[in-house]
Structures are given as C-alpha cells and as structure tokens.
Design a protein around this motif. Structure first.
Motif, PDB file in Angstrom:
ATOM      1  N   GLY A   1       0.820  -1.210   0.000  1.00  0.00           N
ATOM      2  CA  GLY A   1       0.000   0.000   0.000  1.00  0.00           C
ATOM      3  C   GLY A   1       0.852   1.257   0.000  1.00  0.00           C
ATOM      4  O   GLY A   1       2.065   1.212  -0.215  1.00  0.00           O
ATOM      5  N   GLN A   2       0.184   2.357   0.217  1.00  0.00           N
ATOM      6  CA  GLN A   2       0.866   3.646   0.314  1.00  0.00           C
ATOM      7  C   GLN A   2       0.652   4.166   1.729  1.00  0.00           C
ATOM      8  O   GLN A   2      -0.378   4.804   2.006  1.00  0.00           O
ATOM      9  N   PRO A   3       1.599   3.910   2.625  1.00  0.00           N
ATOM     10  CA  PRO A   3       1.413   4.238   4.046  1.00  0.00           C
ATOM     11  C   PRO A   3       1.002   5.682   4.300  1.00  0.00           C
ATOM     12  O   PRO A   3       0.284   5.955   5.254  1.00  0.00           O
ATOM     13  N   GLU A   4       1.432   6.602   3.426  1.00  0.00           N
ATOM     14  CA  GLU A   4       1.068   8.001   3.665  1.00  0.00           C
ATOM     15  C   GLU A   4      -0.432   8.236   3.477  1.00  0.00           C
ATOM     16  O   GLU A   4      -0.959   9.270   3.915  1.00  0.00           O
ATOM     17  N   LYS A   5      -1.111   7.288   2.824  1.00  0.00           N
ATOM     18  CA  LYS A   5      -2.554   7.433   2.610  1.00  0.00           C
ATOM     19  C   LYS A   5      -3.380   6.652   3.632  1.00  0.00           C
ATOM     20  O   LYS A   5      -4.606   6.672   3.584  1.00  0.00           O
TER      21      LYS A   5
END
Length: 539
Positions: free
Chosen positions: A37-41
């Motif tokens: 995933g995209q941890p910042e999201k």
C-alpha cells in the motif's frame, strides 16, 4: 534489535506490549499490508471509542454497556486494548457471538434446531478447533448427545422443499465446497467450468457421489443420517463431451478416495435389517474419509478458506472475494498475507480464538474508518471497512443502547439470562431475525438495508416499547440530565462516542424547541440514533 525497534516504530506498534513470539503474526500482518500500500494514505489509528465499539461487536456480538465504556475510556494503561481483546475472547459473550456467527455462515438462515445450536455453542465454549468442528459436521456421531446436532447441516439440506421437488444433493455438494473449501463448483456439475480453469466436473462429481450415499434417518428425534453402501465409482458425462467417465469419491483440496472391495456379505459392520428398518453400517465410510481428508493441516483449500473468512469477519473485506471463489484467476489482494494466515492457522491447530486475537492486535484492524482524504478511492485496508450487523448483533445492541438490559438485569445476570427470563424479549429477538436477516440461502455479507426493516423501525412497536420511559431505562435517565449532560450520555450510550460540536448544537437546539414536550423529544432522539445507519454498522 535496533532494526526491529525501528520497524515497529514505523508500523506504530507499541514495543513494550508483546513478547517476541506473540509479535510475529500481528506485526507480519501490518508489514505485509504496508508493503502493498501507500502508508502516507493510510487512515490513522482508531480512537479508543471507535476501537471499543468495533471490538465489542466483533468479539462479544454487541456494543458495550455504559459501565464497560466508562471503564475502558478511563483506563490509562497502554496495554488496555490488548487486555480488552483477551478479556472478550475469554468472556461469556464470545461463545454466543461465535456460535451465532457460525450458524449464519453455515446454515444461511435455513432454519433453527436446538440440537444444532447446542453443538455450536458447546464447540465455541470449549474452543474446539475448526478442524474438529467440521469433522463432526461431515461425519456426525449420533451416540454423542452434545455433538449429534451437527448432522443438522446435512439433514436440513436434504429436505424436499415441495411434493414434486427433488432432494437437493447437488446443493449440499455445492455448499460443502463453498463453505469448507472456498470453491463454488455449481457450474462444474454438468461440465468443466467455462470460465474458471481450476474447477473440474470430476471434482464436483467426486464430492457429489459421497452425498448421494447419504440419507436422512427416518423417525429420529434428533438430526441424524445414515450412509448407504458404496461399491463402485460415480458415472458421469459432460453435456459438451458426451463420453462416459467415472470417478471415485474426491476430497476438495485433497485426493481421490479409493473404494475398497469386500467379499459379498462382509461389506457391513452392522448388517441392514428391513424388518427393523436398519439400513446397516458399511465398513467403508466415504463421509469419514472426507471429514479426515478435508480437515488435514496439509489441505490448503481448507485452511485458506477459513483464514479468509475470519479475516473478513474482523476487517469487513476478504483477501479473496467473493469468499467462496478461490481459484488461480481470482487471486488474493495480498497473496503472501493469505498464505501466512492460512499456514499459521493450520500450525495452531485451526484455533479460531488465536487467529482472531492476532488479527485484532494488528494496527490494520485498529485503523480508523475515517479517511484522511475522502476525495480519493482508498486501497484495501488503508482504512477500516464498514461491516453489516447481523440481526442478532442488532438485537443485543439495542437492548444495551436503550438500557433495557441494565433495567432488567439482576446482579450477576448475563444479557442472555435477561432475555431467557422475558417472553416479550424472546419474541422481539425472533422479530429482529425475521426483519433484519436475509432470506434463506442468501449469504449475509454486505449491508443491505430493506424497506421491510425501515417500515418496522418506523411503525413496529418493538423498539418503541424499549424507548418508552420506564424506571432505569435510557429515556428515564436522560430526562434527569441537563441538556449538555444529556447530549453526551445519549451519544455514548447508543453510538459509543461523544457527539461532534455540530451534533451537540443540533441536539440542544432540538431540545430547546421542544421544551414543553421534553420527554417525547428525548424518545425521538433515541429512536433517530438507534434507527440510523451508523448504529446498524460496525465501523
């Protein structure tokens, strides 16, 4: 050690809470979710109120009481979430919740049976392994009064639904594949599946032949089956390739079951006797072979199917969806994670509690359902998905929210004790199931609001009676509070959270406008929150 600490810091895991051995699965879950995933999201961690309501609904099948909410929110220990998960899994509500959950999954509202309920309840109270539960369902032991009700899974599917309707053996075959192996072979009954490369007609027919030799026992006072002698392979033919073929019994995810040969007259352990209406007990039991072969730790279909269903139960989204369509053309969203969950589930002897505990301790489970940026479509598990409440979860939660349970409970009584002592509440429970559950044979997966449910909440008298003022119930207690106190207590009791500033302003404005009919206004507020979508979902 420094690298481990840094990984945990990035994942947001509390270092001091877990032992090294306990860290493994819950931390691996987070690592694998982050890796895809995209941890910042990702949504932030759920606050205590959001976590509390979610974990109670998942592991106790109801929302927390006022006292349970206050105790948890006032607790300062950094380990309080892990402790609550352990307490709920060890508590008296978990066996009821898990038995209700298994009943919905396995029977899909095909009917009620007290012996079946007793079997499921005892299995959950004793924390029997999933393998043991399934073995008892596939090969019921009619000599065991506690577990013999397991036969209801088969007998209820072998009931003719009309004078001219055949007994649905193909339907039973399909359900065993769907529910215990995660493969829906319905379309493979007449030919190899046209769009799924892994689903073959011989697999369906190999399982079907086992249940063709099963009959519901006549005259039994409890669910019971008999096996009929099997001495030859199943003959079948594809509707497209009309060449006769045969197959012995087959185990989903396993192998063929050889049919042994016995000298004529020596096929039975107990010989059939027509005068006494005894069908006999064959020495070769395909059901026993299926029960044992299906539930081995080496059977990946079996372990992956239940690991995926328990993951769905906790997170609201299966790694494989639909839940009963595991095949190479429909891979898991996170294949490595599903493999890990399945292998660890099998390695821990299919311990349901253990797997639920590990999922519950992960940051993935404890993530908020509030999106950081609602303009973007989130990827799976970047936030907590909403989950429908079963009719049973809704019923128990309404009793808690309206404080009907607090009003009626004697010291030491459970919520089940309270309902068992009240004919009116037993009737209300049946009404909830009739109103909010899906029709028979329809899996209960997604939130499906219905006109029937909406009309009941508006016009039915069940919920309105719980809201009507009585000594000790929520309406009675709120009437004694100031408007500010009332607003906070209203939201905490029903939604297990404090109101937002806007909600607080709306409630207090409504109360001011209806000052001359304050008690009626309070009832309207309770009804509005209990009938709202937020109450009917686990989020």
């Amino acid at each position: 050690m420094r690298r481990l600490w840094w990984c945990l810091f990035l994942l947001g895991l509390p270092m001091g809470n877990l032992s090294a051995s306990e860290l493994s699965l819950s931390s691996e879950i987070d690592r694998l979710i982050h890796a895809n995933g995209q941890p910042e999201k990702f949504a932030s961690a759920a606050n205590d109120e959001e976590f509390l309501r979610r974990v109670y609904l998942d592991l106790a099948g109801r929302i927390p009481t006022h006292n349970e909410t206050a105790t948890f929110l006032n607790e300062k220990s950094p380990q309080k979430r892990e402790k609550l998960i352990d307490d709920l899994l060890a508590g008296p509500d978990f066996p009821r919740q898990m038995a209700e959950r298994l009943n919905i999954w396995l029977m899909e509202r095909r009917g009620e049976n007290d012996e079946w309920k007793k079997f499921l309840r005892s299995a959950c109270e004793e924390n029997q392994s999933w393998g043991e539960i399934v073995r008892r369902i596939i090969k019921p032991d009619d000599s065991n009064e506690t577990t013999r009700g397991a036969a209801f899974f088969i007998t209820q599917r072998l009931v003719s639904r009309g004078a001219m309707a055949p007994i649905d053996v193909p339907g039973l075959t399909r359900d065993v594949g769907r529910l215990f192996a995660g493969v829906d072979w319905q379309c493979a009954q007449c030919h190899d599946h046209l769009t799924v490369d892994d689903y073959y007609q011989e697999d369906f027919q190999g399982l079907h032949t086992i249940f063709e030799k099963v009959a519901t026992r006549r005259g039994s006072k409890f669910p019971a089956i008999d096996e009929i002698l099997m001495s030859a392979p199943q003959e079948f033919m594809s509707v497209f390739i009309q060449e006769p073929r045969t197959t012995p019994p087959r185990v989903p995810g396993g192998s063929e079951i050889p049919i042994p040969e016995f000298p004529k007259g020596e096929e039975y352990e107990v010989a059939p006797d027509r005068k006494k209406r005894i069908v006999g007990v064959p020495k070769f039991s395909p059901l026993r072979e299926l029960a044992n072969g299906l539930t081995t730790t080496e059977n990946k279909l079996f372990s992956r199917n239940m690991a995926n269903r328990l993951w769905w139960m906790m997170t609201g989204r299966g790694l494989v969806e639909p839940l009963d369509l595991h095949h190479t053309g429909n891979p898991a969203t996170h294949p490595e994670l599903l493999d890990l969950l399945a292998s660890e589930f099998a390695a821990h002897n299919f311990d349901i509690k253990w797997l639920l505990r590990e999922i519950g301790r992960s940051n993935t489970y404890q993530r908020s359902s509030q999106l950081p940026d609602e303009s973007e479509t989130p990827a799976p598990y970047e936030f907590a998905s909403e989950k429908r409440l079963s009719a049973e979860q809704l019923f128990w939660s309404v009793l808690i929210a309206t404080k009907e349970f607090d009003r009626l409970a004697e010291p030491g009584q459970s919520i089940e004790d309270v309902v068992a002592a009240s004919k009116d509440l037993q009737t209300l429970r049946e009404t909830f199931v009739d109103t909010f559950a899906n029709p028979p044979t329809e899996p209960e997966i997604d939130f499906e609001p219905s006109v029937k449910a909406a009309l009941y909440l508006m016009n039915g008298d069940g919920v309105h009676k719980l809201i009507a003022p009585k000594d000790g119930n929520l309406t009675h207690q709120l009437a004694k509070r100031s408007d500010a106190e009332l607003t906070d207590e209203l939201f905490l009791a029903i939604l297990v959270r404090r109101p937002t500033d806007e909600e607080r302003k709306d409630v207090q404005s409504y109360l001011a406008e209806n000052e001359v009919r304050r008690e009626s206004a309070i009832q309207n507020l309770i009804w509005a929150l209990v009938s709202g979508t937020e109450f009917c979902l686990n989020h």
